[in-house]
Design a protein around this motif. Structure first.
Motif, mmCIF file in Angstrom:
data_model
loop_
_atom_site.group_PDB
_atom_site.id
_atom_site.type_symbol
_atom_site.label_atom_id
_atom_site.label_comp_id
_atom_site.label_asym_id
_atom_site.label_seq_id
_atom_site.Cartn_x
_atom_site.Cartn_y
_atom_site.Cartn_z
ATOM 1 N N ILE A 85 0.896 -1.125 0.124
ATOM 2 C CA ILE A 85 0.094 0.071 -0.085
ATOM 3 C C ILE A 85 0.755 1.180 0.051
ATOM 4 C CG2 ILE A 85 -1.815 1.326 1.120
ATOM 5 C CD1 ILE A 85 -2.746 -1.231 2.508
ATOM 6 N N ALA A 86 0.741 2.036 -0.989
ATOM 7 C CA ALA A 86 1.628 3.113 -1.115
ATOM 8 C C ALA A 86 2.955 2.963 -0.846
ATOM 9 C CB ALA A 86 1.039 4.306 -0.142
ATOM 10 N N GLY A 87 3.504 1.754 -1.550
ATOM 11 C CA GLY A 87 4.830 1.523 -1.519
ATOM 12 C C GLY A 87 5.474 0.917 -0.070
ATOM 13 N N LYS A 88 4.464 0.611 0.768
ATOM 14 C CA LYS A 88 4.869 -0.051 2.051
ATOM 15 C C LYS A 88 4.449 -1.582 2.096
ATOM 16 C CE LYS A 88 5.139 4.107 4.817
ATOM 17 N NZ LYS A 88 4.761 4.713 5.969
ATOM 18 N N LYS A 89 5.063 -2.170 2.719
ATOM 19 C CA LYS A 89 4.651 -3.634 2.858
ATOM 20 C C LYS A 89 3.864 -3.928 4.179
ATOM 21 C CE LYS A 89 6.424 -8.455 2.908
ATOM 22 N NZ LYS A 89 7.665 -9.061 3.107
ATOM 23 N N TYR A 90 2.581 -4.274 4.164
ATOM 24 C CA TYR A 90 1.862 -4.640 5.052
ATOM 25 C C TYR A 90 1.343 -6.351 5.069
ATOM 26 C CZ TYR A 90 0.445 0.066 5.809
ATOM 27 O OH TYR A 90 0.431 1.413 6.213
ATOM 28 N N ILE A 91 1.659 -6.698 6.352
ATOM 29 C CA ILE A 91 1.405 -8.102 6.567
ATOM 30 C C ILE A 91 0.179 -8.611 7.379
ATOM 31 C CG2 ILE A 91 3.899 -8.826 5.953
ATOM 32 C CD1 ILE A 91 4.396 -8.743 9.054
ATOM 33 N N THR A 92 -0.136 -9.635 7.410
ATOM 34 C CA THR A 92 -1.372 -10.080 8.084
ATOM 35 C C THR A 92 -1.028 -10.106 9.738
ATOM 36 O OG1 THR A 92 -0.836 -12.324 7.900
ATOM 37 C CG2 THR A 92 -2.551 -11.478 6.303
ATOM 38 N N LEU A 93 -1.923 -10.104 10.278
ATOM 39 C CA LEU A 93 -1.572 -10.181 11.765
ATOM 40 C C LEU A 93 -1.021 -11.406 12.137
ATOM 41 C CD1 LEU A 93 -4.715 -8.513 13.486
ATOM 42 C CD2 LEU A 93 -2.180 -7.544 13.508
ATOM 43 N N ARG A 94 -1.426 -12.459 11.448
ATOM 44 C CA ARG A 94 -0.867 -13.788 11.793
ATOM 45 C C ARG A 94 0.739 -13.733 11.357
ATOM 46 N NH1 ARG A 94 -3.546 -19.367 10.027
ATOM 47 N NH2 ARG A 94 -5.029 -18.411 11.100
ATOM 48 N N ALA A 95 1.005 -13.152 10.090
ATOM 49 C CA ALA A 95 2.398 -13.217 9.795
ATOM 50 C C ALA A 95 3.332 -12.064 10.884
ATOM 51 C CB ALA A 95 2.517 -12.478 8.321
ATOM 52 N N ALA A 96 2.642 -11.386 11.157
ATOM 53 C CA ALA A 96 3.421 -10.186 12.106
ATOM 54 C C ALA A 96 3.466 -10.872 13.411
ATOM 55 C CB ALA A 96 2.329 -8.991 12.228
ATOM 56 N N ALA A 97 2.557 -11.644 13.853
ATOM 57 C CA ALA A 97 2.640 -12.396 15.209
ATOM 58 C C ALA A 97 3.819 -13.374 14.999
ATOM 59 C CB ALA A 97 1.608 -13.050 15.600
ATOM 60 N N LYS A 98 3.962 -13.948 14.024
ATOM 61 C CA LYS A 98 5.349 -14.873 13.651
ATOM 62 C C LYS A 98 6.611 -14.403 13.702
ATOM 63 C CE LYS A 98 5.966 -19.115 10.942
ATOM 64 N NZ LYS A 98 5.543 -19.876 9.877
ATOM 65 N N LEU A 99 6.502 -13.108 12.848
ATOM 66 C CA LEU A 99 7.811 -12.438 12.716
ATOM 67 C C LEU A 99 8.165 -11.781 14.098
ATOM 68 C CD1 LEU A 99 9.614 -10.667 10.902
ATOM 69 C CD2 LEU A 99 8.072 -9.097 10.682
ATOM 70 N N SER A 100 7.366 -11.204 14.610
ATOM 71 C CA SER A 100 7.629 -10.608 15.993
ATOM 72 C C SER A 100 7.669 -11.286 17.343
ATOM 73 C CB SER A 100 6.586 -9.500 16.211
ATOM 74 O OG SER A 100 5.246 -9.793 16.723
ATOM 75 N N GLY A 101 6.919 -12.297 17.295
ATOM 76 C CA GLY A 101 6.685 -13.072 18.644
ATOM 77 C C GLY A 101 5.899 -12.663 19.576
ATOM 78 N N TYR A 102 5.016 -11.593 18.986
ATOM 79 C CA TYR A 102 3.846 -10.888 19.911
ATOM 80 C C TYR A 102 2.696 -11.827 19.264
ATOM 81 C CZ TYR A 102 6.940 -6.978 20.965
ATOM 82 O OH TYR A 102 7.904 -6.069 21.239
ATOM 83 N N ALA A 103 1.720 -12.094 20.408
ATOM 84 C CA ALA A 103 0.296 -12.420 20.045
ATOM 85 C C ALA A 103 -0.401 -11.394 19.058
ATOM 86 C CB ALA A 103 -0.468 -12.627 21.325
ATOM 87 N N LYS A 104 -1.208 -12.190 18.071
ATOM 88 C CA LYS A 104 -2.385 -11.434 17.194
ATOM 89 C C LYS A 104 -2.916 -10.322 18.144
ATOM 90 C CE LYS A 104 -4.301 -14.541 15.417
ATOM 91 N NZ LYS A 104 -5.230 -15.180 14.390
ATOM 92 N N ASP A 105 -3.458 -10.641 19.085
ATOM 93 C CA ASP A 105 -4.471 -9.905 20.039
ATOM 94 C C ASP A 105 -3.496 -8.581 20.504
ATOM 95 O OD1 ASP A 105 -6.641 -11.424 19.674
ATOM 96 O OD2 ASP A 105 -6.349 -12.312 21.629
#
Length: 90
Positions: free
Chosen positions: A8-28
């Motif tokens: 979106i506008a040249g920035k990469k957006y990922i799903t909450l599930r992918a972000a949780a896997k990437l960061s180690g944080y819970a989706k909530d």
């Protein structure tokens, strides 16, 4: 959903599930961070996407102040499309 990312506008957006896997944080927790303005998020249909860059910046300790407090034009309840640069500028 097969595709876990969108641009979106040249920035990469990922799903909450992918972000949780990437960061180690819970989706909530990532959802709470989005609503509080600590990370960028957008909703497409029923799915929430977060900026990969803002998740990594938050994890690294760069986005510890909600974006709406840095720039007064952002309302607390508004999801923004702004990321802090490493030097603290918007």
């Amino acid at each position: 959903m097969k595709d876990n990312s969108i641009d979106i506008a040249g920035k990469k957006y990922i799903t909450l599930r992918a972000a949780a896997k990437l960061s180690g944080y819970a989706k909530d927790y990532l959802g709470q961070l989005s609503r509080a303005g600590y990370i960028e998020a957008t909703r497409l249909g029923r799915a929430w996407f977060v900026s990969e860059e803002s998740v990594l910046a938050y994890k690294a300790g760069l986005n510890q102040i909600p974006l709406y407090k840095i720039h007064p034009s952002f309302a607390e309840s508004t999801l923004t499309s702004v990321v802090l640069r490493k030097d603290g500028e918007i």
